[in-house]
Write a protein that holds these residues in place. Structure first.
Motif, PDB file in Angstrom:
ATOM      1  N   GLY A 174       0.801  -1.220   0.000  1.00 30.33           N
ATOM      2  CA  GLY A 174       0.000   0.000   0.000  1.00 30.33           C
ATOM      3  C   GLY A 174       0.831   1.266   0.000  1.00 30.33           C
ATOM      4  N   ILE A 175       2.094   1.185  -0.444  1.00 32.73           N
ATOM      5  CA  ILE A 175       2.943   2.375  -0.537  1.00 32.73           C
ATOM      6  C   ILE A 175       2.510   3.177  -1.766  1.00 32.73           C
ATOM      7  N   ARG A 180       7.508   7.004   1.055  1.00 35.85           N
ATOM      8  CA  ARG A 180       8.693   6.162   1.186  1.00 35.85           C
ATOM      9  C   ARG A 180       8.579   5.321   2.442  1.00 35.85           C
ATOM     10  N   LEU A 181       9.156   4.133   2.374  1.00 40.65           N
ATOM     11  CA  LEU A 181       8.996   3.134   3.430  1.00 40.65           C
ATOM     12  C   LEU A 181      10.256   3.038   4.285  1.00 40.65           C
ATOM     13  N   VAL A 182      10.059   3.184   5.598  1.00 41.37           N
ATOM     14  CA  VAL A 182      11.123   2.998   6.583  1.00 41.37           C
ATOM     15  C   VAL A 182      10.848   1.695   7.322  1.00 41.37           C
ATOM     16  N   ASP A 211       1.945  11.281   5.582  1.00 38.64           N
ATOM     17  CA  ASP A 211       1.689  11.403   4.152  1.00 38.64           C
ATOM     18  C   ASP A 211       2.953  11.182   3.325  1.00 38.64           C
ATOM     19  N   LEU A 212       4.129  11.279   3.963  1.00 43.65           N
ATOM     20  CA  LEU A 212       5.396  11.103   3.245  1.00 43.65           C
ATOM     21  C   LEU A 212       6.095   9.787   3.574  1.00 43.65           C
ATOM     22  N   TYR A 213       5.909   9.312   4.804  1.00 47.17           N
ATOM     23  CA  TYR A 213       6.633   8.123   5.258  1.00 47.17           C
ATOM     24  C   TYR A 213       5.657   7.074   5.788  1.00 47.17           C
ATOM     25  N   ARG A 242      -0.613   5.172  15.785  1.00 46.31           N
ATOM     26  CA  ARG A 242      -0.102   6.306  15.008  1.00 46.31           C
ATOM     27  C   ARG A 242       0.290   5.882  13.595  1.00 46.31           C
ATOM     28  N   GLY A 243      -0.171   4.696  13.173  1.00 41.12           N
ATOM     29  CA  GLY A 243       0.031   4.282  11.796  1.00 41.12           C
ATOM     30  C   GLY A 243       1.335   3.581  11.509  1.00 41.12           C
TER      31      GLY A 243
END
Length: 388
Positions: A174-175, A180-182, A211-213, A242-243
């Motif tokens: 779901g990226i 971007r994925l950490v 919204d960015l990470y 917190r997602g």
């Protein structure tokens, strides 16, 4: 198949899937006693595997036993094949009380303590990932050299096979475009990322805009087994609310690792395997005394940047990305396996040779990691009443 923990079961799966379709072979599974064995029976049941009691396995006679751990296997009445279960021989022997004065502190599966019992070499065959392991074995337990084999590393081979599918793994997770994925990885023990998560959590929770990470945590199954799944979920419930996705211990971790833009980790295997991907690497904590010189973790610690708790995590991620160069960690990745792409072929040959059977007349198939579920599946907090 002698299974001690979820981690060992995941590695043994690479072996028993090579054998289970052969009509000449019957696989029997048993759960051996282990301090981190919680959750193992449920994991095996989820794979459709029935087990026999350990006491029954000790009384029975089999043609061969395969194990990724050492505890109790000396009691078996059958030849034993030991296989490595992590990224290289990273962690040094933890119980030093059995060492003689001046004796080397070797990695666990290279130590006399894990290979010998009352002066007898227990395994009939030992399978390592890299040629350098044989050099260390010659110093720590030379009696074992005659039965040692180098077969490579199955995780190296599967991650390599999955790298061309990185875009599909990101879609499955779901990226979205622009995100971007950490991925945060943790081994177990007092110097792991998890044991210091209180210093990293504020940065993860407040400094990376959703919204960015996107953030996923890959925590070693021993953490769940040692503390209890409910307790670990409770400790990390603030992350999920917190997602932040907390990947359950039974899930396949290779797809999320391949999909990562950044990997923040410690001296555990998953961090080392991250060097096979395109991710930018950052390290946590100071754990250099815990790892073997020349291991992938030691090599990585000499070149990868370290997260500083007092500074913006987003800025540190971007700075590390600016410094990152293609091939920067190739020497670390090369330390994971000296037989890349060959584990399943070599491992199958070893097992069939010990069984006295001819191999199937077809090459073993090495499948890439399966597509992972969406991160939202693992971003649900404990308080919602939904299980991970």
């Amino acid at each position: 198949m002698v299974v001690h923990t979820v981690t060992f079961a995941q590695r043994l799966r690479e072996v028993f899937e090579l054998l289970e379709t052969d009509l000449r072979i019957q696989l029997v599974f048993t759960v051996a006693p282990h301090a981190f064995g919680n959750g193992l029976t449920e994991f095996l049941q989820g794979l459709g595997i029935a087990t026999v009691p350990w006491e029954e396995a000790l009384r029975a006679e089999f043609d061969l036993a395969l194990a990724a751990g050492s505890r109790g296997v000396h009691e078996l009445r059958t030849p034993v094949v030991r296989i490595s279960h992590g990224a290289g021989q990273i962690k040094l022997l933890t119980d030093v009380s059995t060492l003689a004065p001046g004796e080397r502190r070797s990695p666990g599966m290279l130590s006399r303590q894990h290979l010998m019992h009352e002066g007898r070499l227990v395994p009939a065959a030992i399978v390592y990932a890299h040629d350098r392991d044989l050099k260390e074995l010659g110093l720590s337990c030379p009696e074992a050299l005659a039965v040692a084999h180098v077969a490579g590393d199955p995780c190296v081979d599967r991650i390599t096979a999955g790298r061309p599918r990185r875009a599909s793994y990101r879609r499955a997770l779901g990226i979205e475009d622009g995100q971007r994925l950490v991925v945060v990885t943790s081994t177990w023990g007092p110097t792991s990322t998890f044991e210091r998560i209180d210093s990293l959590l504020p940065q993860l929770l407040s400094q990376l805009p959703r919204d960015l990470y996107r953030v996923a945590m890959l925590v070693h199954p021993n953490v769940f087994a040692g503390h209890g799944t409910r307790q670990v979920r409770a400790w990390l419930s603030c992350c999920q609310s917190r997602g932040i996705a907390v990947v359950p211990p039974e899930a396949d971790w290779q797809g999320p690792l391949i999909a990562a833009d950044w990997i923040i980790g410690d001296h555990g295997s998953l961090t080392a395997y991250g060097t096979l991907t395109d991710a930018v690497m950052l390290l946590t904590a100071a754990w250099r005394r815990e790892v073997s010189d020349g291991s992938p973790a030691a090599l990585l610690s000499a070149v990868a940047p370290v997260v500083s708790p007092g500074y913006s995590l987003a800025e540190q991620l971007e700075y590390a990305a600016q410094l990152h160069r293609p091939g920067q960690y190739d020497h670390v990745a090369a330390a994971l396996s000296s037989a890349p792409g060959q584990f399943h072929r070599r491992m199958r040959s070893i097992v069939y040779s010990m069984l006295g059977l001819g191999e199937p007349a077809r090459p073993p198939f090495v499948a890439p990691p399966p597509p992972p579920p969406s991160l939202t599946r693992w971003e649900i907090s404990v308080g919602s009443g939904t299980m991970l």
